[in-house]
Design a protein around this motif. Structure first.
Motif, PDB file in Angstrom:
ATOM      1  N   ARG A  52     -24.151 -20.130  -0.610  1.00  0.00           N
ATOM      2  CA  ARG A  52     -25.108 -20.560   0.433  1.00  0.00           C
ATOM      3  C   ARG A  52     -26.546 -20.239   0.010  1.00  0.00           C
ATOM      4  NH1 ARG A  52     -24.612 -23.967   4.092  1.00  0.00           N
ATOM      5  NH2 ARG A  52     -25.952 -22.788   5.485  1.00  0.00           N
ATOM      6  N   GLY A  53     -26.737 -19.042  -0.522  1.00  0.00           N
ATOM      7  CA  GLY A  53     -28.083 -18.645  -0.949  1.00  0.00           C
ATOM      8  C   GLY A  53     -28.573 -19.488  -2.121  1.00  0.00           C
ATOM      9  N   LYS A  90     -27.858 -22.576  -2.650  1.00  0.00           N
ATOM     10  CA  LYS A  90     -28.274 -23.881  -2.115  1.00  0.00           C
ATOM     11  C   LYS A  90     -29.703 -23.807  -1.557  1.00  0.00           C
ATOM     12  CE  LYS A  90     -25.263 -26.525   0.205  1.00  0.00           C
ATOM     13  NZ  LYS A  90     -25.078 -27.690  -0.663  1.00  0.00           N
ATOM     14  N   ALA A  91     -29.986 -22.706  -0.849  1.00  0.00           N
ATOM     15  CA  ALA A  91     -31.335 -22.557  -0.268  1.00  0.00           C
ATOM     16  C   ALA A  91     -32.383 -22.456  -1.377  1.00  0.00           C
ATOM     17  CB  ALA A  91     -31.380 -21.324   0.629  1.00  0.00           C
ATOM     18  N   LYS A 105     -32.967 -25.839  -2.937  1.00  0.00           N
ATOM     19  CA  LYS A 105     -33.801 -26.705  -2.084  1.00  0.00           C
ATOM     20  C   LYS A 105     -35.277 -26.486  -2.419  1.00  0.00           C
ATOM     21  CE  LYS A 105     -34.533 -27.965   2.693  1.00  0.00           C
ATOM     22  NZ  LYS A 105     -34.530 -27.363   4.013  1.00  0.00           N
ATOM     23  N   GLU A 106     -35.626 -25.231  -2.601  1.00  0.00           N
ATOM     24  CA  GLU A 106     -37.026 -24.909  -2.924  1.00  0.00           C
ATOM     25  C   GLU A 106     -37.403 -25.433  -4.316  1.00  0.00           C
ATOM     26  OE1 GLU A 106     -39.405 -23.826  -1.229  1.00  0.00           O
ATOM     27  OE2 GLU A 106     -40.883 -23.304  -2.769  1.00  0.00           O
ATOM     28  N   ASP A 116     -30.935 -29.402  -1.313  1.00  0.00           N
ATOM     29  CA  ASP A 116     -30.008 -28.284  -1.497  1.00  0.00           C
ATOM     30  C   ASP A 116     -28.658 -28.730  -2.050  1.00  0.00           C
ATOM     31  OD1 ASP A 116     -28.568 -29.289   0.620  1.00  0.00           O
ATOM     32  OD2 ASP A 116     -28.986 -27.618   1.982  1.00  0.00           O
ATOM     33  N   ALA A 123     -33.644 -15.844  -6.142  1.00  0.00           N
ATOM     34  CA  ALA A 123     -33.018 -15.441  -4.869  1.00  0.00           C
ATOM     35  C   ALA A 123     -32.712 -13.947  -4.991  1.00  0.00           C
ATOM     36  CB  ALA A 123     -31.735 -16.229  -4.652  1.00  0.00           C
ATOM     37  N   TYR A 144     -28.166 -18.453   3.743  1.00  0.00           N
ATOM     38  CA  TYR A 144     -29.023 -19.615   3.435  1.00  0.00           C
ATOM     39  C   TYR A 144     -30.384 -19.440   4.147  1.00  0.00           C
ATOM     40  CZ  TYR A 144     -30.251 -24.628   3.061  1.00  0.00           C
ATOM     41  OH  TYR A 144     -30.859 -25.824   2.782  1.00  0.00           O
ATOM     42  N   ASP A 145     -30.331 -19.157   5.435  1.00  0.00           N
ATOM     43  CA  ASP A 145     -31.563 -19.022   6.241  1.00  0.00           C
ATOM     44  C   ASP A 145     -32.378 -17.818   5.786  1.00  0.00           C
ATOM     45  OD1 ASP A 145     -29.226 -20.142   7.712  1.00  0.00           O
ATOM     46  OD2 ASP A 145     -30.788 -20.721   9.125  1.00  0.00           O
ATOM     47  N   GLU A 181     -34.239 -18.678   2.725  1.00  0.00           N
ATOM     48  CA  GLU A 181     -35.377 -19.538   3.114  1.00  0.00           C
ATOM     49  C   GLU A 181     -36.517 -18.698   3.679  1.00  0.00           C
ATOM     50  OE1 GLU A 181     -34.009 -22.525   5.893  1.00  0.00           O
ATOM     51  OE2 GLU A 181     -34.416 -24.079   4.385  1.00  0.00           O
TER      52      GLU A 181
END
Ligand code: NAD
Ligand code: LEU
Length: 366
Positions: free
Chosen positions: A156-157, A159-160, A163-164, A169, A281, A314-315, A318
């Motif tokens: 999940r992390g 993917k975040a 996205k950046e 993502d 991350a 994920y959040d 972000e």
């Protein structure tokens, strides 16, 4: 090392030395900070070169758990244990039960779980002596092995972070270079393969490599080749300190996202990768899935609820990226800021954990 000077400098609360001649137990429990709640962190079993090295590891890892738990939004402080010994030769029922009694003696200030060198079976033995242990067998209504859940959080992390770096993502078609395909990374490979990522893997254990090649069509490279491969994402899932002066010039990845603890050899390496435009991350944010999962046991384990919390990594990644942009700082500093701000905000509510004599752990088994 001048222990009290060191403890004062980094604000450690307690260091406990446990010795049991009969079982051969030599363990160090380090409790860094209990502002947010009881200190939760795993037990590492390792053959240390010296007693000082073991103490240093316990202290460093305990502080890491304070930050990990705070950034993950858990109402838990940070602690860790190291047991000095060879996990392949020195384990016994007496050893873990003796250790369990020491944990019981702390009456809930410290709660343990798995770490490098310990397993669910070891936690079950500790549980014979104390309730202040998590990651015990599902047969006890508990969460079991945290590694697959850690893997989900890393996925999940990642993917975040993607996205950046890439504006989307989706990991479909992305090339991910994975260092170490052990407990966490095997499941991570599964998630990535299912999403259509291409995998390049390495491990010093040939069997682990072959499994990833056979099960997920991964391409295998030698351990020292992993840093320089053509890839979009580098996922360190073996050792710490692999982001350093030697490896950074070789990296082609635009994202670093993996499960290993302490990925940056020194803080300044976080500055270097930031300057290079690599999205990092932060390790203790992205690898918090395991601790989030075992911490759910304190409320009576519910897998669905735990996985929902882990999904939120994920959040959190972000959020860290946004703090980094807002304050013009590297992401590793942004993660520290997030954790430290939460601890500071909650400092005044400390007394509420013992309100009316009720401890957070009293919710367990209800
Ligand atoms: N298991 C968890 O829930 C969890 C939670 C948080 C952080 N972590 C961290 O994630 C990392 C992986 O944990 P794990 O439980 O999967 O451990 P593991 O021991 O199952 O896997 C690590 C793998 O790395 C390989 N390895 C070791 N040195 C290597 C090298 N130089 N090059 C390539 N491969 C090498 C090992 O052979 C092994 O297969 C560790 O750093 C751990 O501290 C794990
Ligand atoms: C409590 C444990 C599951 C924590 C894990 N060993 C970690 O480093 O996050």
């Amino acid at each position: 090392m001048e222990l009290f000077t060191y403890m004062e400098k980094y604000d450690y609360e307690q260091l406990v030395f446990c010795q049991d001649k009969q079982s051969g137990l030599k363990a160090i429990i380090a409790i860094h900070d209990t502002t947010l709640g009881p200190a939760l962190g795993g037990t590492r079993m390792w053959t240390y070169a010296s007693e000082e090295a073991a103490i240093e590891d316990a202290l460093r890892l305990a502080k890491g758990m304070t930050y990990k738990n705070a950034a993950a939004g858990l109402n838990l402080g940070g602690g860790k244990t190291v047991i000095i010994g060879d996990p392949r030769k020195d384990k016994s029922e007496e050893l873990f039960r003796a250790f369990g009694r020491y944990i019981q003696g702390l009456n809930g200030r410290y709660i343990t779980a798995e770490d490098v060198g310990t397993t669910v079976a070891d936690m079950d033995l500790i549980h014979e002596e104390t309730d202040f242990v998590t990651g015990i067998s599902p047969a006890f209504g508990s969460s079991g092995n945290p590694s697959p859940v850690t893997a989900y959080g890393v996925y999940r992390g990642m993917k975040a972070a993607a996205k950046e770096a890439f504006g989307s993502d989706s990991l479909e078609g992305k090339v991910v270079a994975i260092q170490g395909v052990g407990n966490v990374a095997y499941t991570l490979c599964k998630y990535l393969h299912e999403e259509g990522a291409q995998l390049i893997v390495t491990d010093i254990n040939k069997e682990a490599v072959n499994r990833a090649v056979e099960d997920f069509g991964a391409k295998a490279v030698e351990p020292d080749e992993i840093y320089g491969v053509d890839c979009d994402i580098y996922a360190p899932c073996a050792l710490g300190a692999t982001v350093n002066d030697v490896t950074i010039p070789q990296l082609k990845a635009k994202v670093i996202a993996g499960s290993a603890n302490n990925q940056l050899k020194e803080a300044r390496h976080g500055d270097v990768i930031h300057e290079l435009g690599i999205v990092y991350a932060p390790d203790y944010v992205i690898n918090a899935g395991g601790v989030i999962n075992v911490a759910d046991e304190l409320y009576g384990y519910n897998q669905e609820r735990a996985m929902k919390k882990v999904e939120l990594i994920y959040d959190t990644i972000e959020k860290v990226i946004n703090i980094a942009k807002r304050d013009r700082i590297p992401t590793y500093q942004a993660a520290d800021r997030l954790a430290e701000e939460r601890i500071e905000k909650m400092r005044n509510s400390r007394s509420q954990f013992l309100q009316n004599g009720q401890h957070i752990l009293s919710r367990r088994n209800k």
